[in-house]
Design a protein around this motif. Structure first.
Motif, PDB file in Angstrom:
ATOM      1  N   VAL A   1      49.729  -2.848 -23.189  1.00 19.63           N
ATOM      2  CA  VAL A   1      51.016  -3.228 -23.759  1.00 19.63           C
ATOM      3  C   VAL A   1      50.765  -3.893 -25.109  1.00 19.63           C
ATOM      4  CG1 VAL A   1      53.127  -4.581 -23.441  1.00 19.63           C
ATOM      5  CG2 VAL A   1      51.957  -3.617 -21.449  1.00 19.63           C
ATOM      6  N   ARG A   2      51.387  -3.334 -26.143  1.00 23.69           N
ATOM      7  CA  ARG A   2      51.257  -3.939 -27.476  1.00 23.69           C
ATOM      8  C   ARG A   2      52.357  -4.974 -27.663  1.00 23.69           C
ATOM      9  NH1 ARG A   2      52.331  -0.331 -32.403  1.00 23.69           N
ATOM     10  NH2 ARG A   2      54.371  -1.272 -32.170  1.00 23.69           N
ATOM     11  N   HIS A   3      51.942  -6.142 -28.143  1.00 24.71           N
ATOM     12  CA  HIS A   3      52.885  -7.211 -28.462  1.00 24.71           C
ATOM     13  C   HIS A   3      52.316  -7.977 -29.648  1.00 24.71           C
ATOM     14  CE1 HIS A   3      55.976 -10.192 -27.914  1.00 24.71           C
ATOM     15  NE2 HIS A   3      55.058 -11.149 -27.892  1.00 24.71           N
ATOM     16  N   ARG A   4      53.111  -8.134 -30.684  1.00 20.91           N
ATOM     17  CA  ARG A   4      52.681  -8.860 -31.889  1.00 20.91           C
ATOM     18  C   ARG A   4      51.384  -8.277 -32.445  1.00 20.91           C
ATOM     19  NH1 ARG A   4      53.276 -15.326 -31.046  1.00 20.91           N
ATOM     20  NH2 ARG A   4      55.291 -15.434 -32.076  1.00 20.91           N
ATOM     21  N   GLU A   5      51.295  -6.970 -32.541  1.00 28.73           N
ATOM     22  CA  GLU A   5      50.134  -6.288 -33.119  1.00 28.73           C
ATOM     23  C   GLU A   5      48.845  -6.478 -32.317  1.00 28.73           C
ATOM     24  OE1 GLU A   5      50.948  -4.164 -35.454  1.00 28.73           O
ATOM     25  OE2 GLU A   5      52.961  -5.023 -35.373  1.00 28.73           O
ATOM     26  N   ARG A   6      48.975  -6.888 -31.056  1.00 25.27           N
ATOM     27  CA  ARG A   6      47.806  -7.037 -30.187  1.00 25.27           C
ATOM     28  C   ARG A   6      48.052  -6.227 -28.917  1.00 25.27           C
ATOM     29  NH1 ARG A   6      46.399 -11.715 -26.324  1.00 25.27           N
ATOM     30  NH2 ARG A   6      44.328 -11.079 -25.667  1.00 25.27           N
ATOM     31  N   TRP A   7      47.047  -5.500 -28.479  1.00 24.94           N
ATOM     32  CA  TRP A   7      47.139  -4.762 -27.221  1.00 24.94           C
ATOM     33  C   TRP A   7      46.660  -5.665 -26.094  1.00 24.94           C
ATOM     34  CZ3 TRP A   7      49.670  -0.389 -26.360  1.00 24.94           C
ATOM     35  CH2 TRP A   7      49.993   0.385 -27.465  1.00 24.94           C
ATOM     36  N   LEU A   8      47.531  -5.885 -25.110  1.00 28.16           N
ATOM     37  CA  LEU A   8      47.228  -6.725 -23.962  1.00 28.16           C
ATOM     38  C   LEU A   8      46.835  -5.872 -22.758  1.00 28.16           C
ATOM     39  CD1 LEU A   8      50.410  -8.990 -24.165  1.00 28.16           C
ATOM     40  CD2 LEU A   8      48.121  -9.521 -25.052  1.00 28.16           C
ATOM     41  N   ARG A   9      46.000  -6.431 -21.902  1.00 29.99           N
ATOM     42  CA  ARG A   9      45.737  -5.839 -20.595  1.00 29.99           C
ATOM     43  C   ARG A   9      46.773  -6.445 -19.655  1.00 29.99           C
ATOM     44  NH1 ARG A   9      41.951  -7.753 -18.157  1.00 29.99           N
ATOM     45  NH2 ARG A   9      41.456  -9.434 -19.582  1.00 29.99           N
ATOM     46  N   ALA A  10      47.748  -5.666 -19.280  1.00 25.35           N
ATOM     47  CA  ALA A  10      48.805  -6.174 -18.400  1.00 25.35           C
ATOM     48  C   ALA A  10      48.563  -5.701 -16.977  1.00 25.35           C
ATOM     49  CB  ALA A  10      50.176  -5.696 -18.871  1.00 25.35           C
ATOM     50  N   GLY A  11      48.619  -6.648 -16.039  1.00 26.40           N
ATOM     51  CA  GLY A  11      48.634  -6.302 -14.627  1.00 26.40           C
ATOM     52  C   GLY A  11      50.065  -5.910 -14.300  1.00 26.40           C
ATOM     53  N   TYR A  12      50.276  -4.618 -14.061  1.00 23.85           N
ATOM     54  CA  TYR A  12      51.626  -4.095 -13.874  1.00 23.85           C
ATOM     55  C   TYR A  12      51.859  -3.832 -12.384  1.00 23.85           C
ATOM     56  CZ  TYR A  12      55.934  -1.962 -15.363  1.00 23.85           C
ATOM     57  OH  TYR A  12      57.260  -1.700 -15.572  1.00 23.85           O
ATOM     58  N   VAL A  13      52.882  -4.463 -11.844  1.00 24.74           N
ATOM     59  CA  VAL A  13      53.182  -4.362 -10.421  1.00 24.74           C
ATOM     60  C   VAL A  13      53.956  -3.078 -10.150  1.00 24.74           C
ATOM     61  CG1 VAL A  13      54.416  -5.444  -8.492  1.00 24.74           C
ATOM     62  CG2 VAL A  13      53.163  -6.866 -10.144  1.00 24.74           C
ATOM     63  N   GLU A  14      53.517  -2.357  -9.132  1.00 24.34           N
ATOM     64  CA  GLU A  14      54.112  -1.077  -8.759  1.00 24.34           C
ATOM     65  C   GLU A  14      54.272  -0.992  -7.248  1.00 24.34           C
ATOM     66  OE1 GLU A  14      55.222   1.322 -10.582  1.00 24.34           O
ATOM     67  OE2 GLU A  14      54.184   1.254 -12.503  1.00 24.34           O
ATOM     68  N   ALA A  15      55.168  -0.144  -6.820  1.00 31.74           N
ATOM     69  CA  ALA A  15      55.265   0.311  -5.429  1.00 31.74           C
ATOM     70  C   ALA A  15      55.348  -0.828  -4.416  1.00 31.74           C
ATOM     71  CB  ALA A  15      54.100   1.253  -5.102  1.00 31.74           C
ATOM     72  N   VAL A  16      56.190  -1.819  -4.700  1.00 31.54           N
ATOM     73  CA  VAL A  16      56.402  -2.907  -3.747  1.00 31.54           C
ATOM     74  C   VAL A  16      57.480  -2.465  -2.765  1.00 31.54           C
ATOM     75  CG1 VAL A  16      57.139  -5.297  -3.428  1.00 31.54           C
ATOM     76  CG2 VAL A  16      55.724  -4.676  -5.412  1.00 31.54           C
ATOM     77  N   GLY A  17      57.127  -2.441  -1.502  1.00 28.12           N
ATOM     78  CA  GLY A  17      58.080  -2.029  -0.477  1.00 28.12           C
ATOM     79  C   GLY A  17      57.803  -2.715   0.846  1.00 28.12           C
TER      80      GLY A  17
END
Length: 185
Positions: free
Chosen positions: A72-88
């Motif tokens: 995820v790019r934010h303020r000209e920096r690419w972040l490693r985002a822990g993205y939550v998926e498939a919560v059920g």
């Protein structure tokens, strides 16, 4: 990691450590949890990272969530985002704290391994995330697609960030997610 609080056992496992039988059972859980509105692409988006799995004392999967890495790019920096998926959570055990137990495990992974935590919440799931301190992202949401940066206005208002990790995120600057097949977020 495995924890037990009768009658449920919670464990985390990477996709590579799940058997085909377990993956099939997780997919069935998600199909039932989402009342049949969980696509192949949705399932694919939850693979390749860490899973939080809750089983009852009979060994049946009753709750699940995954965290995968997104750029995820934010303020000209690419972040490693822990993205939550498939919560059920299966309908017969909802409102028993299992969603919170899944999220606690995913948040532990996010807090120790990523620059930020993010997710896209349904209206039904929003209360769980709000209760755990997640916040709705107040800025623009975009994706870096084949034709360049594309605004995803329909994701604004349903994209959430983990407040504990995001003091430097500024909604005056957009979030630009990496592209993927199907729904980008």
């Amino acid at each position: 990691m495995t924890t037990t609080a009768s009658p449920y056992t919670v464990r985390t496992a990477h996709t590579a450590d799940l058997t085909p039988t377990e993956l099939h059972a997780i997919r069935a859980l998600l199909d039932e949890s989402f009342d049949g509105d969980f696509s192949d692409e949705d399932f694919e988006h939850g693979l390749g990272g860490m899973h939080a799995l809750v089983q009852d004392d009979a060994g049946r999967f009753v709750a699940h969530g995954a965290v995968i890495m997104r750029r995820v790019r934010h303020r000209e920096r690419w972040l490693r985002a822990g993205y939550v998926e498939a919560v059920g959570v299966l309908p017969d055990v909802r409102r028993t704290g299992l969603g919170g137990r899944v999220m606690a495990e995913l948040e532990r992974v996010i807090d120790r391994a990523y620059d930020a935590g993010m997710l896209s919440a349904s209206d039904e799931g929003a209360a769980l995330y709000a209760a755990r301190g997640w916040q709705v992202w107040g800025g623009r949401v975009c994706a870096l697609g084949p034709e360049g940066v594309v605004r995803l206005a329909e994701e604004e208002g349903s994209t959430w960030v983990r407040a504990a990790l995001t003091p430097s995120l500024d909604p005056a600057f957009e979030l630009v997610f990496d592209w993927r097949d199907g729904d980008v977020l």
